[in-house]
Design an enzyme around this catalytic site. Structure first.
Site: not given
Ligand code: IPE
Ligand code: IPE
Ligand code: MG
Length: 238
Positions: A16, A33, A127
Site C-alpha cells: 500500500d 503503481h 519461491l
Molecule cells: C489494499 O489497499 C489493497 C491493495 C494493496 C491491493 P487499499 O488502498 O485498497 O486499501 P484501503 O482502501 O485503504 O483500505
Molecule cells: C496500493 O497503493 C496499490 C493498490 C491498491 C492497487 P494505493 O493505490 O492504495 O496507494 P495509496 O494508499 O492511495 O497511497
Molecule cells: Mg491504499
C-alpha cells in the site's frame, strides 16, 4: 553458539502507498503503481536469499474496481506489461507464479496473461509468488463454502481451509502492510488468524531489502503462542 533466529517461511504483504508516493512527487497515481512493480521485483529476489519459501502479495482488491476507471485500466495495463517483461526472469530465478482471485470479470487479455504466466512457471520451486489480484478474503471464504456445499462435503475448519484459494501454502507466518495503515482491507481474513502483523510507515515504492530485514528482525523477536502460555513454550512438559 550463534543465536537461532526464526525465519518466516511464508510472508504476505499488503503493498500500500503507491498513490501517495506519486502524489507527493506531483506525478499521476499510476506512476506510483509502476514504481511499485520495481519494488516487488526487488523483494521477490530478496526472499529466497533469506530462506523465505512463499510470498503472497495483495495487488488488486475486489474493492479496487471502485477507483476511477482510468486508474483501474492503468493497473490492468501494468499487470499485462509486467507479465510479458518479467515472466522470463521469474523463470530464470525459479519463481513459481500463482494468481489468486476471481477471474470471471477480468478481460480475456488479462486472463490469458495470467494463465500463460502460471503455466510457464509451474515447475519452479525456488519461491512461490502468489499474486492476489481481484481478490477479497470474503470472496475467498464464500466461494470455498459454496464449492463444498455444492459437493455435499461437510463444512469443517479443515475442509474449508483446503477449499480456499491459498490451500497450496501453509498460512502466512508474517503479514506486512506498508503505507502506514493499520487494517487488513479484506486480505487473507481466514489465513491470517495467527500471522504476526507488522506495519511499516514506508510507502510501498520506498520499501526495500533493508526494510524487509527490519521486519524479519522484529518477527524473530516475537513469541508465537497459538493460545498457549509462555511457560509451556519454554518447557513443553509444563
Ligand atoms: C489494499 O489497499 C489493497 C491493495 C494493496 C491491493 P487499499 O488502498 O485498497 O486499501 P484501503 O482502501 O485503504 O483500505
Ligand atoms: C496500493 O497503493 C496499490 C493498490 C491498491 C492497487 P494505493 O493505490 O492504495 O496507494 P495509496 O494508499 O492511495 O497511497
Ligand atoms: Mg491504499
Amino acid at each position: 553458539m550463534a543465536e537461532q533466529v526464526s525465519v518466516p517461511r511464508h510472508i504476505a504483504i499488503v503493498m500500500d502507498g503507491n498513490g501517495r508516493w506519486a502524489s507527493r512527487r506531483f506525478m499521476p497515481r499510476i506512476a506510483g503503481h509502476k514504481q511499485g512493480v520495481d519494488t516487488l521485483k526487488r523483494i521477490v529476489r530478496a526472499c529466497p536469499e533469506r530462506g523465505i519459501e512463499a510470498l503472497t502479495v495483495f495487488a488488486f482488491s475486489s474493492e479496487n474496481w471502485n477507483r476511477p476507471a482510468e486508474e483501474v485500466s492503468g493497473l490492468m495495463d501494468i499487470l499485462a506489461m509486467a507479465l510479458s517483461r518479467e515472466v522470463p526472469k521469474l523463470q530464470r530465478d525459479g519463481v513459481r507464479l500463482r494468481f489468486v482471485g476471481a477471474r470471471e470479470n477480468l478481460s480475456v487479455r488479462v486472463r490469458r496473461g495470467l494463465e500463460e504466466a502460471e503455466a510457464a512457471t509451474a515447475s519452479n520451486t525456488e519461491l512461490t509468488l502468489n499474486v492476489c489480484f481481484n481478490y477479497g478474503g470474503r470472496w475467498d471464504i464464500a466461494s470455498a463454502a459454496a464449492r463444498l456445499a455444492a459437493t455435499g462435503e461437510p463444512i469443517t475448519e479443515q475442509s474449508l481451509s483446503g477449499a480456499l484459494s491459498l490451500a497450496h501454502c501453509a498460512d502466512p507466518d508474517l503479514l506486512i502492510r506498508t503505507g502506514n495503515e493499520m487494517r487488513l482491507s479484506n486480505f487473507l481474513l481466514w489465513q491470517a488468524a495467527y500471522s504476526e502483523l507488522y506495519f511499516s510507515e514506508l510507502l510501498w515504492p520506498d520499501f526495500d531489502e533493508a526494510a524487509l530485514d527490519v521486519a524479519l528482525l522484529e518477527y524473530g523477536r516475537r513469541e508465537r503462542r497459538f493460545g498457549k502460555t509462555s511457560d509451556q513454550l519454554s518447557d513443553p512438559a509444563a
